[in-house]
Scaffold this motif. Structure first.
Motif, PDB file in Angstrom:
ATOM      1  N   ALA A  58       0.842  -1.204   0.000  1.00  0.00           N
ATOM      2  CA  ALA A  58       0.000   0.000   0.000  1.00  0.00           C
ATOM      3  C   ALA A  58       0.867   1.240   0.000  1.00  0.00           C
ATOM      4  O   ALA A  58       2.083   1.172   0.201  1.00  0.00           O
ATOM      5  CB  ALA A  58      -0.910   0.021   1.224  1.00  0.00           C
ATOM      6  N   PHE A  59       0.271   2.379  -0.198  1.00  0.00           N
ATOM      7  CA  PHE A  59       0.873   3.712  -0.026  1.00  0.00           C
ATOM      8  C   PHE A  59       1.988   4.042  -1.033  1.00  0.00           C
ATOM      9  O   PHE A  59       2.519   5.150  -0.990  1.00  0.00           O
ATOM     10  CB  PHE A  59       1.470   3.890   1.380  1.00  0.00           C
ATOM     11  N   ASN A  60       2.368   3.108  -1.920  1.00  0.00           N
ATOM     12  CA  ASN A  60       3.533   3.409  -2.743  1.00  0.00           C
ATOM     13  C   ASN A  60       3.251   4.485  -3.799  1.00  0.00           C
ATOM     14  O   ASN A  60       4.171   5.065  -4.337  1.00  0.00           O
ATOM     15  CB  ASN A  60       4.081   2.140  -3.411  1.00  0.00           C
ATOM     16  N   THR A  61       1.967   4.725  -4.080  1.00  0.00           N
ATOM     17  CA  THR A  61       1.667   5.728  -5.110  1.00  0.00           C
ATOM     18  C   THR A  61       1.618   7.145  -4.556  1.00  0.00           C
ATOM     19  O   THR A  61       1.476   8.097  -5.311  1.00  0.00           O
ATOM     20  CB  THR A  61       0.319   5.421  -5.770  1.00  0.00           C
ATOM     21  N   VAL A  62       1.709   7.273  -3.228  1.00  0.00           N
ATOM     22  CA  VAL A  62       1.638   8.595  -2.616  1.00  0.00           C
ATOM     23  C   VAL A  62       3.057   9.051  -2.304  1.00  0.00           C
ATOM     24  O   VAL A  62       3.869   8.270  -1.822  1.00  0.00           O
ATOM     25  CB  VAL A  62       0.805   8.535  -1.328  1.00  0.00           C
ATOM     26  N   SER A  63       3.366  10.312  -2.557  1.00  0.00           N
ATOM     27  CA  SER A  63       4.709  10.786  -2.253  1.00  0.00           C
ATOM     28  C   SER A  63       4.746  11.449  -0.885  1.00  0.00           C
ATOM     29  O   SER A  63       3.734  11.942  -0.393  1.00  0.00           O
ATOM     30  CB  SER A  63       5.160  11.785  -3.315  1.00  0.00           C
ATOM     31  N   ALA A  64       5.928  11.456  -0.279  1.00  0.00           N
ATOM     32  CA  ALA A  64       6.086  12.098   1.026  1.00  0.00           C
ATOM     33  C   ALA A  64       5.673  13.563   0.935  1.00  0.00           C
ATOM     34  O   ALA A  64       5.003  14.101   1.804  1.00  0.00           O
ATOM     35  CB  ALA A  64       7.541  11.989   1.493  1.00  0.00           C
ATOM     36  N   TRP A  65       6.047  14.189  -0.166  1.00  0.00           N
ATOM     37  CA  TRP A  65       5.746  15.602  -0.337  1.00  0.00           C
ATOM     38  C   TRP A  65       4.245  15.841  -0.363  1.00  0.00           C
ATOM     39  O   TRP A  65       3.728  16.756   0.283  1.00  0.00           O
ATOM     40  CB  TRP A  65       6.383  16.117  -1.630  1.00  0.00           C
ATOM     41  N   ALA A  66       3.532  14.957  -1.073  1.00  0.00           N
ATOM     42  CA  ALA A  66       2.075  15.110  -1.169  1.00  0.00           C
ATOM     43  C   ALA A  66       1.448  14.931   0.206  1.00  0.00           C
ATOM     44  O   ALA A  66       0.512  15.642   0.578  1.00  0.00           O
ATOM     45  CB  ALA A  66       1.507  14.101  -2.157  1.00  0.00           C
ATOM     46  N   LEU A  67       1.974  13.970   0.993  1.00  0.00           N
ATOM     47  CA  LEU A  67       1.430  13.741   2.329  1.00  0.00           C
ATOM     48  C   LEU A  67       1.657  14.961   3.206  1.00  0.00           C
ATOM     49  O   LEU A  67       0.761  15.409   3.930  1.00  0.00           O
ATOM     50  CB  LEU A  67       2.119  12.538   2.981  1.00  0.00           C
ATOM     51  N   GLN A  68       2.882  15.503   3.147  1.00  0.00           N
ATOM     52  CA  GLN A  68       3.221  16.617   4.014  1.00  0.00           C
ATOM     53  C   GLN A  68       2.449  17.875   3.673  1.00  0.00           C
ATOM     54  O   GLN A  68       1.898  18.543   4.525  1.00  0.00           O
ATOM     55  CB  GLN A  68       4.725  16.906   3.910  1.00  0.00           C
ATOM     56  N   SER A  69       2.434  18.201   2.389  1.00  0.00           N
ATOM     57  CA  SER A  69       1.839  19.474   1.987  1.00  0.00           C
ATOM     58  C   SER A  69       0.325  19.418   2.038  1.00  0.00           C
ATOM     59  O   SER A  69      -0.336  20.443   2.084  1.00  0.00           O
ATOM     60  CB  SER A  69       2.295  19.835   0.586  1.00  0.00           C
ATOM     61  N   GLY A  70      -0.227  18.198   2.022  1.00  0.00           N
ATOM     62  CA  GLY A  70      -1.681  18.106   2.058  1.00  0.00           C
ATOM     63  C   GLY A  70      -2.315  18.408   0.714  1.00  0.00           C
ATOM     64  O   GLY A  70      -3.484  18.156   0.514  1.00  0.00           O
ATOM     65  N   THR A  71      -1.530  18.947  -0.215  1.00  0.00           N
ATOM     66  CA  THR A  71      -2.098  19.209  -1.536  1.00  0.00           C
ATOM     67  C   THR A  71      -1.912  17.977  -2.378  1.00  0.00           C
ATOM     68  O   THR A  71      -0.901  17.812  -3.032  1.00  0.00           O
ATOM     69  CB  THR A  71      -1.384  20.386  -2.220  1.00  0.00           C
ATOM     70  N   LEU A  72      -2.889  17.119  -2.327  1.00  0.00           N
ATOM     71  CA  LEU A  72      -2.776  15.858  -3.034  1.00  0.00           C
ATOM     72  C   LEU A  72      -3.267  16.030  -4.447  1.00  0.00           C
ATOM     73  O   LEU A  72      -4.224  15.402  -4.882  1.00  0.00           O
ATOM     74  CB  LEU A  72      -3.580  14.793  -2.305  1.00  0.00           C
ATOM     75  N   ASP A  73      -2.606  16.927  -5.166  1.00  0.00           N
ATOM     76  CA  ASP A  73      -3.047  17.188  -6.514  1.00  0.00           C
ATOM     77  C   ASP A  73      -2.829  15.974  -7.390  1.00  0.00           C
ATOM     78  O   ASP A  73      -3.635  15.662  -8.240  1.00  0.00           O
ATOM     79  CB  ASP A  73      -2.250  18.369  -7.089  1.00  0.00           C
ATOM     80  N   ALA A  74      -1.690  15.325  -7.166  1.00  0.00           N
ATOM     81  CA  ALA A  74      -1.305  14.262  -8.092  1.00  0.00           C
ATOM     82  C   ALA A  74      -2.277  13.094  -8.009  1.00  0.00           C
ATOM     83  O   ALA A  74      -2.815  12.657  -9.003  1.00  0.00           O
ATOM     84  CB  ALA A  74       0.107  13.805  -7.791  1.00  0.00           C
ATOM     85  N   SER A  75      -2.509  12.573  -6.824  1.00  0.00           N
ATOM     86  CA  SER A  75      -3.446  11.462  -6.734  1.00  0.00           C
ATOM     87  C   SER A  75      -3.797  11.158  -5.296  1.00  0.00           C
ATOM     88  O   SER A  75      -2.952  11.170  -4.425  1.00  0.00           O
ATOM     89  CB  SER A  75      -2.873  10.217  -7.387  1.00  0.00           C
TER      90      SER A  75
END
Lengths: 461, 461, 461
Positions: B133-150
């Motif tokens: 699980a979780f491999n498609t989410v980046s650390a940056w996306a998690l931190q910034s909360g802006t999950l624009d990518a996915s």
């Protein structure tokens, strides 16, 4: 129950309805809309009201009792009353002890009170479990079922189980709960529906400021200068000619400003030799509004395209072209085609078209539904590689178009440079520094730093 | 906890926090980001680390223990370390027995190892329940909360309960879990973030190949031929004139290629008399990339529109028009308006505009957020009916525009047909066969076959 | 199981699979596709079939038994057979007692039967718990995994627990369940996949009607009148000139019709002194299709833009311009530039461009994925403020463009007003009334009424 609510079979007694009873305090618009929706989703609903006289606006399958009686019937109580009336709940503290209170209130202004309404409620009734929810949904959206505006319900609260119960209700209503953490987040959640494009504020003010400056600059050089020294009244330039000079300049500068913070970040990381120190605040904020800057740049670019395409329809342009042809005819000769002019004219148009095409592609991929369907690598490929390609093409477009003016003294009216030259400063600087950054001797340490390597590691593991 | 983390009340001891403790092995970027987010959502987090010295990068509400101690405190252990260090987990096999291990790792290349990281982990620790699980989410996306990518998190694993536990955590973090089945799917999930538009590869290579061919074809006939036989230097045609011949040709051919596989499929089904046999592999692949082909065709069509609209701004076009008018003036006469020419000119423009308009409509409905809001029948109506109408209009546009050249010998330079004629082959073929297919005598058996009827049924029921 | 189903390890016996067994009656396309997908998500699947001979189309991990045997193995039975065969289920009533029956059927026509299929099933088997679901998903979408059309599964049923069980399965398959209430909603759910843009019907018919009227009106005044009185054959006006007159008129009128119902609503609320009485039915319906009206207006506006930009490419326009220049040359003089003409020409173009720009912005924000990302206040700001600004700009564009004709008698052919004047009636009326409504003396009571205040309150609290 159903949309044609004439039929009352849906929740007839023989239906083995197992959903927990929900109590709603307050029979205002939102309380009624929420109750209606909950009954549709199979929740028994009890209203707590000052007057238990049943109004025909209240969903007819709901009971209406006094506040105390209603509260005793349910484990979850939705507080659909305004903050200024919260203190009437204190006498009910005993009855509400241990129950889940859902604060759905909104304020009229950002940060109207020192603490959020939900925290205020939790202070008034320390024995109850307060959960903030539903404040982003409007009564109208609930009633009409057309949840165009938003299906997201932000939920926060200190009690995890209480939060879970509320989130289940949210899901049952066909909405999407989003857990925002502890009750501390209530302030942020309450401010959310009052915000008006907070991320857009800085980019929009920056654009307005720059646009005004460039507009006045052009006005001075193109209209006032011409009027004073050449006695030509070109005041109508205000409508199209000047906007069509300002728009491309703004588009190019804003597009360069999208990529400038990334350049700064790389330089700072190279200088510090680590990625584990925060960027200065202004850089952080700048990086967070890159998308908005890019979209405003795209808007300016689109306006530039339409303003340009409209040119042959303008009376001024038609008059100027006609004048040229008539003078050729009166001089009894046809000018031959100058191949260099044709090359310059065609190539700056082609560069502009391709640059704009890539720019629109960037805009489309930044639509939420598109960006949600690409993975991280694809998103970065489009936003970084294609973005730089677009910047290169647009800069080349401007260079080819305005190149001839650089060395012509007539372009320096009042010793001021032409607006084209001003517009090229930032993009050229960005491209030159970026070009340096992709040299292997610079790129390699940067990549290492971004993968976690530190020049002077200070923290263990 | 909250964004302004100065306040520490949120998870104070009196909060009856019922969420299960989660253990994270590894204190790298992703481990820290994930831990931070989990604490915000109410999970107690324990880090397992080689050094238990607390770094100030680790979320301050998290405990840091040795790997063995940390693992004992939780039922779920997130393995935030790289694959090459997995073997250090083998000594912990006893402690990890029966626990849920979440593999979040990614590789640097597609199919880097023979088996997926998650399967490798499962082999190392056969007593544990491994979930990917979780491999498609980046650390940056998690931190910034802006999950624009996915926001999508692909989850797979052999143990259904373990998977369910992980999916609950995913949901609590505000992400969307998507169950991809057993651990066999891990390879696919690990490859996912490394893919770069896999569905676009074939359409893009096809377009590049065809574009190059048509570009060289035009270059030979329009620039080189003219230079050799007419001594005219039209090299600047490379910038706009030739692209504006290649773009419409590509758009038309690719649009026809979107509908060609459907024609093939119908013919194959009619011939076989059943729909229960798989299509040949090439046809399956072709059908799956129809959307991409159509979008590339739309891109070419848009470029064609802009290249065409830009024509009156080109120095060459202005020179040619001026030359014509001057010669009229010098001959002292005005040519009358030829009604047929006006009709042809206006009707191919109108056909092109309407065809492009429908094409853009198709493009808009293929946006994920729009297509998610229409039902199956509506989607097919737009993509099939409107798509064919667009193809008919665009083919007619080309026919009316290029019609006059078919019989003119001057169009056959070097005995080669004009590019317009080449472009019409595929669309005309598609339209003719489609026309045959909608005849009742052909349409009726086809509809029956598609509803499940078989000419020679072989399977029972 | 997995995509490359050669490997059979995924659901090997040692996997502690805890998901409940699901039974599927019927081995048709949809039954097989659903079964396949469920096995992938970890559900043991049992097929109930007339013939228990295993076909190789049935997923190979599924058991195939007789209907009675299969039903006994599971608590949930998916009825993947057609409504006309439902009566064969009555002998199984005892076995099906207390079980959850999932009706997935669709009809061929809207309201084909007096009661929905799910309600019919519930009548046949009163002891079972019938849940309607999955009917909006196609077998093809399930199989291919590309759920472009829709991921939403509407669920309804009288038993809350049964509904919850079905919704869990829906979620496990990666789809999004949406609870639509009791079984009464089944009719609506069954009609859903048969609908063809129901919200668009009225706006499209209205547009078609108005377009036809304006087209004939223009045809009469521009082609027939000219032919009769001026002996000019302008029949080719049908292709571009007349469409380019009808499109802007339609765009302006439809845009005004978007804002007209809001004006009516305000007047009715002011007159009644309360917001708690329903609007007349026509107004309700009108308000619900405002988005569709606006998007059709945008389509007309876009066509107008392209038709206008294409003008310089038209043989007729080139001929007319050439004629003007030649006559200047023959008269041996160059006409000077008229500054007023230049001002009018440039300003109506600029107004049109800005109005269209805002209009496109409105269109983009009405994309579902964009509108889901803005809060209520932002959505209203864009749709109301920017919308009115766009209406003002477009009306001004038309006024500046057509203004000169108002007082010219030659514009009144056959004593009929020019089409521009007709197009201005509705938008000017809307803008004037709106202007009155924002006066404080009118706006203040209206705001109070909208916040719940009543002039003659009748209901308690």
């Amino acid at each position: 129950m159903n949309k044609n609510s004439s039929n009352i079979m849906a929740l007839a007694p023989n239906t083995p309805n197992k959903r927990e009873t929900v109590c709603i305090f307050g029979t205002g618009d939102f309380g009624r809309a929420l109750g209606h929706q909950m009954i549709q989703s199979g929740y028994p609903v009890v209203y707590g009201s000052r007057s238990t006289q049943i109004s025909n606006l209240i969903p007819k399958d709901a009971e209406v009792l006094s506040h105390a009686e209603a509260a005793q019937k349910a484990a979850i109580i939705i507080i659909a009353i305004q903050r200024q009336h919260y203190n009437f709940l204190t006498p009910l503290a005993e009855i509400l002890r241990g129950k889940v209170l859902v604060d759905i209130s909104n304020n009229l202004k950002l940060n109207q009170y020192p603490e959020s309404n939900a925290e205020y409620l939790a202070q008034l009734l320390p024995g109850s479990k307060v959960v903030k929810a539903f404040n982003t949904v409007s009564a109208w959206a609930l009633q009409s079922g057309t949840l165009d505006a938003s299906r997201q319900v932000f939920v926060c609260g200190d009690d995890v189980e209480a939060k879970q119960m509320v989130m289940n209700i949210v899901r049952a209503l066909g909405l999407t709960p989003l857990d925002k953490g502890s009750l501390l987040a209530a302030q942020e959640i309450e401010n959310f529906p009052l915000q008006l494009f907070p991320m857009w504020k800085f980019p929009i003010f920056l654009s307005l400021g720059l646009t005004t400056f460039f507009f006045l600059y052009c006005l001075a050089l193109d209209v006032i200068y011409t009027y004073i020294y050449e006695k030509n009244n070109f005041s109508f330039f205000i409508a199209i000619t000047i906007p069509n000079r300002v728009c491309p300049v703004m588009a190019l500068i804003l597009l360069a400003l999208v990529y400038l913070p990334g350049i700064f970040a790389a330089i700072i990381q190279l200088y510090r030799g680590t990625k584990y120190r925060r960027f200065p605040d202004w850089l952080d904020k700048w990086m967070l509004c890159r998308k908005q800057l890019g979209l405003i740049a795209l808007a300016f670019a689109s306006l530039h395209v339409v303003f340009t395409l409209v040119a042959p329809l303008r009376a001024f342009v038609r008059w100027r072209i006609g004048k040229g042809i008539v003078s050729q005819a009166l001089n009894n000769k046809t000018e031959p085609l100058d191949s260099t002019t044709a090359w310059i004219s065609d190539s700056y148009l082609a560069l502009g078209i391709l640059g704009f095409f890539l720019f629109v592609l960037l805009g489309i991929t930044s639509l939420p539904s598109v960006s949600n369907n690409v993975n991280w690598r694809e998103f970065r490929f489009v936003q970084s590689k294609l973005g730089y390609l677009s910047l290169i093409l647009c800069t080349a477009h401007t260079l080819v178009y305005g190149g001839k003016w650089f060395l012509s003294p007539s372009a320096y009216r009042w010793y001021l440079p032409n607006i084209y030259m001003l517009s090229l400063v930032v993009p050229c600087a960005v491209l030159v520094v970026k070009f340096v950054l992709i040299f292997p001797c610079v790129d390699k340490p940067l990549t290492q730093i971004r993968q976690g390597w530190e020049r002077n590691p200070k923290y263990s593991e």
